[in-house]
Design a protein around this motif. Sequence first.
Motif, PDB file in Angstrom:
ATOM      1  N   THR A  87      43.408  20.235  72.665  1.00 55.49           N
ATOM      2  CA  THR A  87      42.484  21.372  72.729  1.00 55.49           C
ATOM      3  C   THR A  87      41.272  21.047  73.589  1.00 55.49           C
ATOM      4  N   ASN A 128      54.041  34.575  64.340  1.00 56.77           N
ATOM      5  CA  ASN A 128      54.155  33.165  64.731  1.00 56.77           C
ATOM      6  C   ASN A 128      55.330  32.491  64.029  1.00 56.77           C
ATOM      7  N   LEU A 146      50.945  23.275  68.024  1.00 55.30           N
ATOM      8  CA  LEU A 146      50.770  24.361  68.990  1.00 55.30           C
ATOM      9  C   LEU A 146      49.935  25.526  68.441  1.00 55.30           C
ATOM     10  N   PRO A 147      50.177  26.011  67.223  1.00 59.89           N
ATOM     11  CA  PRO A 147      49.295  27.079  66.710  1.00 59.89           C
ATOM     12  C   PRO A 147      47.846  26.645  66.547  1.00 59.89           C
ATOM     13  N   ALA A 150      46.297  26.834  69.951  1.00 58.17           N
ATOM     14  CA  ALA A 150      46.117  28.223  70.387  1.00 58.17           C
ATOM     15  C   ALA A 150      44.921  28.884  69.714  1.00 58.17           C
TER      16      ALA A 150
END
Length: 279
Positions: A87, A128, A146-147, A150
């Motif tokens: 991130t 999702n 990944l979530p 995001a």
Amino acid sequence: MNMGMRTRRLVLRILIGIPLILFAASIIYPTIWMVLNGFKTDNEIFLTPFAMPTNFSFNNYIRAWNAGIGRYFFNSLLVTTAASLATTFLCAAAAFPLSRFQFRGRMFWFMYLLCGLMLAPQVSLISNYKLLQLLGLYDTYWALILPYIAFRIPFTVFLMWSYFMALPREVEESACIDGCTSFQTFTKIVLPMSKPILATSTLLTARYVWNDFMFSLVFTESSKLKTIPYGLSSMRSQGDVNWSVLLAGLTISCIPIIIIFLAMQRNLLRGMTAGSVKE
């Protein structure tokens, strides 16, 4: 300085200091209570909850670790490290051109990213979940990493954009005159100057990921992939709760975030305030 001025300053310091001391005590005391009660037996916790342990034995911490906290701890450490570093890198790479370059669609993409701040993770759980199943990522580490990336990108990009906007452009212009490309300017000039905001972004993302319970519950099924919030909750949901072992597990779960905060607290304060006022 006259006596009246000194008295007013002293009174002001006291009025400011008392609420801060009470606030600090409200955080520190429960933490100390949790750590000390992790050394007690269940009987001691119920009979003398505010007394010191009669025997400082690490048996409860060992039992908590062997009961599954060790595995959950490793999963949380892996997911938190991967999500935090990814991130921070992605958001720095996105915030730099948004703060420095003029190109078509710049404001559109900036506002598009900011719109992500209005999307709560709970709203997109079903979509999702279906997407991760479709991609074959459900019940893997990627289903968590990944979530998390995001959902942390909008806030982190905005935080870094504010910091980059406050950086002096003269240094970058000198680097361009010396023949540096935009990528070299970003990696060799901007990133070294941005250590406070990089540390701040990493810490805030790590705290969010480490404490999150929902994604681990929904996006993973195997117990070997669950993170530490889920593990502690499963210990609490059992019929016969061993409170001393549970408190020991809670103490173990707090250690990494406390260490990271103590190591980065100076950069954290600088990173949170440096972009608030643009010179």
